[in-house]
Scaffold this active site. Structure first.
Site, PDB file in Angstrom:
ATOM      1  CG  HIS A  14      71.713  79.771   8.753  1.00 15.88           C
ATOM      2  ND1 HIS A  14      71.347  80.602   7.708  1.00 15.88           N
ATOM      3  CD2 HIS A  14      71.553  78.507   8.275  1.00 15.88           C
ATOM      4  CE1 HIS A  14      70.980  79.871   6.670  1.00 15.88           C
ATOM      5  NE2 HIS A  14      71.113  78.601   6.995  1.00 15.88           N
ATOM      6  CG  ASP A  65      71.194  84.523   9.322  1.00 13.29           C
ATOM      7  OD1 ASP A  65      72.078  85.071   8.646  1.00 13.29           O
ATOM      8  OD2 ASP A  65      70.852  83.336   9.164  1.00 13.29           O
ATOM      9  CE  LYS A  79      53.085  94.399  41.466  1.00 15.59           C
ATOM     10  NZ  LYS A  79      53.343  92.972  41.623  1.00 15.59           N
TER      11      LYS A  79
END
Length: 555
Positions: A44, A52, A259
């Site tokens: 920020h 933040d 898979k």
């Protein structure tokens, strides 16, 4: 946890930051859990540049401003100032807060992922003033601790401490770029747009017009694609991962499916717009336009699908090598997107629903879908016979999933397991040896995996290449060339019965590269000194970050 202070400080007719939304009952229940919760770090550039740090809990983001950024060395401490809670949607906000507004400046989504709390519940831990965290982010991985500071008597002052083993490493490129859009702060500020738009009143419409006709059209489409009033556009979800297991579970309640041997991809559909995104958040849309178009034709407006993009051989079996050949423009094998999960549908988050319910919805969404899209259905029958079947087909193995499992985004869960009949996994390329005989470009790749933050050499792979692949790989590796060996366990003292003999003398002949390229390798076994026996190169992987490559062992 409350958003009253957040709302009081902002004028949503001016700023594009998200307004507070009503909390759902399901969000409140998250206060009592520490699994699968999100964290975000936003860089920020306000009156002062800071970071933040936000943790999802009780339907909001508990937030701390960290002026000096994250501590990366064990024992290092940085001040973290506890600020007002933010709405969960703020995790996606990247753009500009107008000057004169609270926090005016440029915001970048610097890192995002999930966190685990060791002990207690998040809300209670905040009240008690200590959170011992394990972060699973794109950049931040490992342990940190948040502790309320007892100095100065200010309840808002906390300390963010790097705890646990090893250091966290952030490259210059990682430091400067967004994990969402790969933009720098300067680019975000210069483009004067926001990834998230609150769409509140006339001010939001005016912002869309200023961004240009294409942006306005895109925003209009995003608002119309969700059938639920007020629902946000579909967003990428960090895929859930399976844990390697040596044998099938003894208990019941498990489903087993193939898979698939391809690229893991999350498909995000917003109206006619579709994005295909890898698990390390790299765009795959341009690489697979036929899959993009097939998803766009689904008869739903917004959805987030999880699956595997595979290239098929003449027998209809998925082959990873064919994806490599396609990427080089040598072959055009048929593609299929095998869809095994649905994470969001028409604005509804489905991740907390049990798997068997999500499977039913997948089948409904894929009903009448183009042939490029396939449902990855659970297989019926005895598990030992299923494993024998995939072995005879030459496939890698099975994925087992608890039928009632929730979708733990970004986490490697024991409720999903990998059962392999062929030894195959990804490795990091850390260097290469010089060519010998008539082979051009290089002799063998030097491969490794991470353990506790250290890159360990697992040996060399010298087969699986043709001339075109040798040239392409060599060009990519030369662009990453470095002087220092990236492997922590080299040189080897002597060549053993098992090792490839990468001694100090041999290392002088090697060329080292930044450990950024990830490749898929098939091998017969791990030797006693943890080297690969008879490794064969299958292809490069675009869908897995190097930092996540570890030796697959049963937990």
């Amino acid at each position: 946890m409350s958003l009253q202070e957040y709302q009081r400080k902002r004028d949503f007719a001016v700023t594009a930051e998200p307004g507070p939304a009503k909390k759902k009952a399901a969000a409140k229940k998250k206060a009592a859990t520490s699994t699968g919760l999100m964290f975000v770090v936003q860089k920020h550039d306000a009156s002062r540049l800071h970071y933040d740090f936000r943790l999802e809990m009780a339907g909001v983001l508990a937030s701390w401003a960290v002026p000096k950024g994250f501590p990366l060395k064990r024992g290092e401490k940085h001040l973290a100032v506890h600020v007002e809670d933010h709405p969960v949607d703020y995790a996606k906000f990247e753009g500009i807060i107008p000057q004169g507004q609270y926090g005016g400046g440029t915001v970048m989504v610097w890192d995002v992922g999930t966190y685990e709390l060791l002990g207690g519940t998040p809300v209670q831990a905040v009240k008690e003033g200590m959170l011992h965290l394990i972060l699973h982010g794109e950049k931040l991985r490992g342990e940190w601790t948040l502790v309320r500071s007892k100095r100065d008597g200010d309840e808002k002052n906390w300390l963010l401490i790097k705890t646990g083993e090893g250091e966290a490493k952030i490259t210059k490129k990682q430091e400067e770029h967004s994990v969402l859009t790969q933009r720098t702060l300067a680019q975000i500020a210069g483009q004067k747009t926001a990834v998230w738009d609150s769409n509140r009143g006339l001010a939001a419409e005016e912002r869309a017009k200023k961004a240009g006709p294409e942006a306005s059209k895109s925003r209009s489409r995003s608002r119309s694609t969700s059938k639920k009033p007020g629902a946000a556009a579909a967003q990428w979800v960090d895929p859930m991962k399976a844990t390697f297991a040596e044998k099938p579970p003894a208990s019941g309640g498990w489903d087993f499916e193939i898979k698939w041997d391809g690229y893991r991809a999350v498909a995000v559909k917003n109206g006619d717009a579709v994005e295909l995104i890898s698990r390390n958040h790299k765009p795959l849309t341009a690489d697979f336009p036929e899959i993009r178009d097939a998803v766009a034709r689904l008869s739903v407006e917004t959805a987030v699908l999880d699956g595997e993009i595979c290239a098929l051989d003449e027998q209809g079996r998925p082959r990873f090598q064919l994806l490599q050949a396609r990427a080089m423009g040598k072959e055009r094998p048929p593609l299929r997107y095998f869809v095994f999960d649905l994470l969001n549908l028409e604005g509804e988050d489905l991740r907390r629903r049990p798997l068997h319910e999500r499977r039913q919805l997948v089948q409904q969404v894929l009903a009448g879908a183009p042939d490029d899209l396939r449902y990855s259905a659970p297989l019926e029958g005895d598990i030992d016979k299923l494993l024998e079947m995939v072995r005879e087909l030459g496939m890698e193995g099975l994925i087992g999933k608890k039928a009632d499992s929730k979708y733990a985004a970004g986490l490697r869960s024991r409720e999903w397991i990998k059962l392999k009949v062929v030894n195959e996994q990804e490795f990091v390329i850390g260097g290469f040896t010089p060519p010998e005989g008539t082979r051009p470009h290089f002799g063998a790749l030097i491969l490794g995996y991470y353990r506790q933050g250290r890159l360990l050499c697992a040996g060399k792979a010298g087969t699986g290449f043709n001339h075109a692949l040798l040239a392409t790989l060599h060009k990519q590796m030369k662009a990453l060339q470095v002087n220092e060996c990236p492997f922590a366990n080299l040189p080897q003292k002597t060549a053993s019965r098992w090792s490839h003999g990468i001694t100090k003398a041999e290392m002088r002949r090697c060329t080292w590269v930044k450990p950024e390229l990830v490749c898929q390798v098939k091998f017969s076994e791990w030797t006693e000194d943890e080297s690969l026996r008879f490794p064969v190169f299958l292809g490069l992987r675009k869908d897995k970050p190097a930092a996540e490559v570890v030796k697959e062992t049963a937990e």
